[in-house]
Design a protein around this motif. Sequence first.
Motif, mmCIF file in Angstrom:
data_model
loop_
_atom_site.group_PDB
_atom_site.id
_atom_site.type_symbol
_atom_site.label_atom_id
_atom_site.label_comp_id
_atom_site.label_asym_id
_atom_site.label_seq_id
_atom_site.Cartn_x
_atom_site.Cartn_y
_atom_site.Cartn_z
ATOM 1 N N ILE A 124 0.837 -1.203 0.000
ATOM 2 C CA ILE A 124 0.000 0.000 0.000
ATOM 3 C C ILE A 124 0.866 1.245 0.000
ATOM 4 C CG2 ILE A 124 -1.614 1.346 1.407
ATOM 5 C CD1 ILE A 124 -2.856 -1.379 2.239
ATOM 6 N N GLU A 125 1.938 1.229 0.778
ATOM 7 C CA GLU A 125 2.859 2.378 0.790
ATOM 8 C C GLU A 125 3.482 2.574 -0.577
ATOM 9 O OE1 GLU A 125 6.592 4.178 3.382
ATOM 10 O OE2 GLU A 125 6.096 2.047 3.547
ATOM 11 N N GLY A 126 3.809 1.485 -1.264
ATOM 12 C CA GLY A 126 4.368 1.605 -2.598
ATOM 13 C C GLY A 126 3.378 2.152 -3.601
ATOM 14 N N LEU A 127 2.106 1.807 -3.437
ATOM 15 C CA LEU A 127 1.064 2.291 -4.347
ATOM 16 C C LEU A 127 0.635 3.719 -4.035
ATOM 17 C CD1 LEU A 127 -1.194 -0.904 -4.447
ATOM 18 C CD2 LEU A 127 0.204 -0.019 -6.332
ATOM 19 N N ALA A 128 0.793 4.116 -2.775
ATOM 20 C CA ALA A 128 0.338 5.449 -2.363
ATOM 21 C C ALA A 128 1.392 6.124 -1.491
ATOM 22 C CB ALA A 128 -0.980 5.336 -1.605
ATOM 23 N N PRO A 129 2.562 6.404 -2.062
ATOM 24 C CA PRO A 129 3.644 6.981 -1.254
ATOM 25 C C PRO A 129 3.317 8.360 -0.690
ATOM 26 C CG PRO A 129 4.167 7.095 -3.599
ATOM 27 C CD PRO A 129 2.953 6.241 -3.478
ATOM 28 N N GLU A 130 2.340 9.051 -1.302
ATOM 29 C CA GLU A 130 1.962 10.376 -0.806
ATOM 30 C C GLU A 130 0.846 10.311 0.227
ATOM 31 O OE1 GLU A 130 1.120 12.847 -4.159
ATOM 32 O OE2 GLU A 130 3.180 12.759 -4.908
ATOM 33 N N GLY A 131 0.461 9.108 0.603
ATOM 34 C CA GLY A 131 -0.505 8.961 1.688
ATOM 35 C C GLY A 131 -1.870 8.471 1.244
ATOM 36 N N ILE A 132 -2.676 8.066 2.234
ATOM 37 C CA ILE A 132 -4.043 7.636 1.992
ATOM 38 C C ILE A 132 -4.988 8.498 2.827
ATOM 39 C CG2 ILE A 132 -3.404 5.265 1.442
ATOM 40 C CD1 ILE A 132 -4.167 4.449 4.259
ATOM 41 N N ASP A 133 -6.219 8.641 2.330
ATOM 42 C CA ASP A 133 -7.207 9.479 3.012
ATOM 43 C C ASP A 133 -8.043 8.715 4.024
ATOM 44 O OD1 ASP A 133 -7.289 12.285 1.577
ATOM 45 O OD2 ASP A 133 -7.034 10.799 -0.009
ATOM 46 N N GLU A 134 -8.455 7.510 3.655
ATOM 47 C CA GLU A 134 -9.350 6.741 4.507
ATOM 48 C C GLU A 134 -8.940 5.273 4.521
ATOM 49 O OE1 GLU A 134 -13.436 7.178 3.343
ATOM 50 O OE2 GLU A 134 -13.339 9.371 3.302
ATOM 51 N N LEU A 135 -9.240 4.626 5.651
ATOM 52 C CA LEU A 135 -9.074 3.178 5.770
ATOM 53 C C LEU A 135 -10.392 2.593 6.235
ATOM 54 C CD1 LEU A 135 -7.655 0.430 6.072
ATOM 55 C CD2 LEU A 135 -6.808 1.223 8.304
ATOM 56 N N TRP A 136 -10.969 1.721 5.400
ATOM 57 C CA TRP A 136 -12.202 1.026 5.753
ATOM 58 C C TRP A 136 -11.851 -0.399 6.157
ATOM 59 C CZ3 TRP A 136 -17.499 2.570 5.379
ATOM 60 C CH2 TRP A 136 -17.677 3.906 5.008
ATOM 61 N N ASN A 137 -11.892 -0.652 7.466
ATOM 62 C CA ASN A 137 -11.634 -1.996 7.990
ATOM 63 C C ASN A 137 -12.918 -2.816 7.875
ATOM 64 O OD1 ASN A 137 -8.825 -2.077 9.092
ATOM 65 N ND2 ASN A 137 -9.562 -0.297 10.236
ATOM 66 N N ASN A 138 -13.188 -3.279 6.676
ATOM 67 C CA ASN A 138 -14.424 -4.006 6.398
ATOM 68 C C ASN A 138 -14.298 -5.503 6.656
ATOM 69 O OD1 ASN A 138 -17.022 -4.743 4.875
ATOM 70 N ND2 ASN A 138 -15.441 -5.675 3.606
ATOM 71 N N LEU A 139 -13.121 -6.050 6.407
ATOM 72 C CA LEU A 139 -12.943 -7.494 6.456
ATOM 73 C C LEU A 139 -13.286 -8.049 7.831
ATOM 74 C CD1 LEU A 139 -9.952 -9.350 4.868
ATOM 75 C CD2 LEU A 139 -10.888 -10.093 7.044
ATOM 76 N N GLY A 140 -14.078 -9.109 7.827
ATOM 77 C CA GLY A 140 -14.430 -9.783 9.068
ATOM 78 C C GLY A 140 -14.892 -11.190 8.761
ATOM 79 N N VAL A 141 -15.082 -11.977 9.810
ATOM 80 C CA VAL A 141 -15.439 -13.368 9.587
ATOM 81 C C VAL A 141 -16.412 -13.834 10.660
ATOM 82 C CG1 VAL A 141 -13.545 -14.305 10.970
ATOM 83 C CG2 VAL A 141 -14.487 -15.668 9.104
ATOM 84 N N LEU A 142 -17.301 -14.723 10.256
ATOM 85 C CA LEU A 142 -18.138 -15.474 11.174
ATOM 86 C C LEU A 142 -17.809 -16.931 10.892
ATOM 87 C CD1 LEU A 142 -20.444 -15.779 13.204
ATOM 88 C CD2 LEU A 142 -22.051 -15.554 11.307
ATOM 89 N N ASN A 143 -16.894 -17.477 11.673
ATOM 90 C CA ASN A 143 -16.324 -18.791 11.353
ATOM 91 C C ASN A 143 -17.318 -19.930 11.401
ATOM 92 O OD1 ASN A 143 -13.760 -18.029 10.766
ATOM 93 N ND2 ASN A 143 -12.893 -18.513 12.765
ATOM 94 N N VAL A 144 -18.320 -19.775 12.226
ATOM 95 C CA VAL A 144 -19.212 -20.898 12.469
ATOM 96 C C VAL A 144 -20.635 -20.527 12.138
ATOM 97 C CG1 VAL A 144 -17.794 -22.043 14.198
ATOM 98 C CG2 VAL A 144 -19.291 -20.184 14.883
ATOM 99 N N GLY A 145 -21.454 -21.543 11.875
ATOM 100 C CA GLY A 145 -22.843 -21.304 11.508
ATOM 101 C C GLY A 145 -23.704 -20.993 12.711
ATOM 102 N N TYR A 146 -24.967 -20.754 12.450
ATOM 103 C CA TYR A 146 -25.917 -20.481 13.508
ATOM 104 C C TYR A 146 -26.364 -21.790 14.161
ATOM 105 C CZ TYR A 146 -26.185 -15.778 11.582
ATOM 106 O OH TYR A 146 -25.882 -14.522 11.135
ATOM 107 N N GLY A 147 -26.927 -21.691 15.354
ATOM 108 C CA GLY A 147 -27.431 -22.877 16.029
ATOM 109 C C GLY A 147 -26.953 -22.938 17.461
ATOM 110 N N ALA A 148 -27.545 -23.830 18.230
ATOM 111 C CA ALA A 148 -27.244 -23.925 19.660
ATOM 112 C C ALA A 148 -25.782 -24.210 19.933
ATOM 113 C CB ALA A 148 -28.115 -25.008 20.294
ATOM 114 N N SER A 149 -25.118 -24.920 19.027
ATOM 115 C CA SER A 149 -23.728 -25.298 19.268
ATOM 116 C C SER A 149 -22.795 -24.090 19.301
ATOM 117 C CB SER A 149 -23.247 -26.271 18.189
ATOM 118 O OG SER A 149 -23.261 -25.655 16.915
ATOM 119 N N VAL A 150 -23.218 -22.953 18.745
ATOM 120 C CA VAL A 150 -22.352 -21.774 18.742
ATOM 121 C C VAL A 150 -22.969 -20.608 19.501
ATOM 122 C CG1 VAL A 150 -21.301 -22.409 16.555
ATOM 123 C CG2 VAL A 150 -23.275 -20.878 16.549
#
Length: 245
Positions: free
Chosen positions: A71-97
């Motif tokens: 990212i620094e190589g692609l934007a050496p003059e800086g970035i304006d915003e960072l959207w931390n969107n990535l996330g995970v729900l590893n397990v399915g729904y149900g009583a076990s979780v």
Amino acid sequence: MTPKVIVVTGTNRGIGLALATELSQRGDIVLATVRSKAKVIGTPLAALPNVKFVEMEADDFGSIDNAAAEIEGLAPEGIDELWNNLGVLNVGYGASVTSVRSVNPGDMASEYKINVIAPSYLTSKLLPLLEKRQTRKIIFMSSIVASVEFSKEHAQFMTEMEVPYSYSTTKTALNMAAWYFHNQLNSAGFTIVPIHPGVVLTDMNNSRGQISAEDSATGMLGIVDALSAADDFLLRSYDGSIIPW
């Protein structure tokens, strides 16, 4: 108007893809993290203008280091915003979780690593690039189920919906991480925004979604665009409402 340079994590599908699409269409430069550049070829994401791809595995800190350097190589003059969107729900729904009688330490550790530690670490690594620009906005993708007050008021709903406790607790932890970034960086002009994207129709939510990823992205972008470092630190929803902690 000079286009913004915006990092969005987890853009292969869902909310991340919708964010990248809208940002690209309005003329911003998007640095989009993906698990594999090769697998982007031929997808709608690859057809977007103004988008550059950065490989990153959220559960691999070495990969995050490499992504930050790219990212620094692609934007050496800086970035304006960072959207931390990535996330995970590893397990399915149900009583076990959803039952506290069946805590799975491996699943919980994996979710905490990806949902809390990875965005915190990536944000820390990218602070020098954000400081090169005046916008200085950091968005953490939270959830309404991270709110203790909401959960107390809607205890029956939470039970009926079988909301996994591990996912909820990771998002609660992420909110606190966002608070610390705000507390230490707000005086330097940073705007830190934990935000609930709505109950979105994505692979993660299966049939439980209520709105489209596109509507979620449009709502969140409108809110973030209007905020500045002078605004209060609050847990906001894509529709403009404020969610109690």
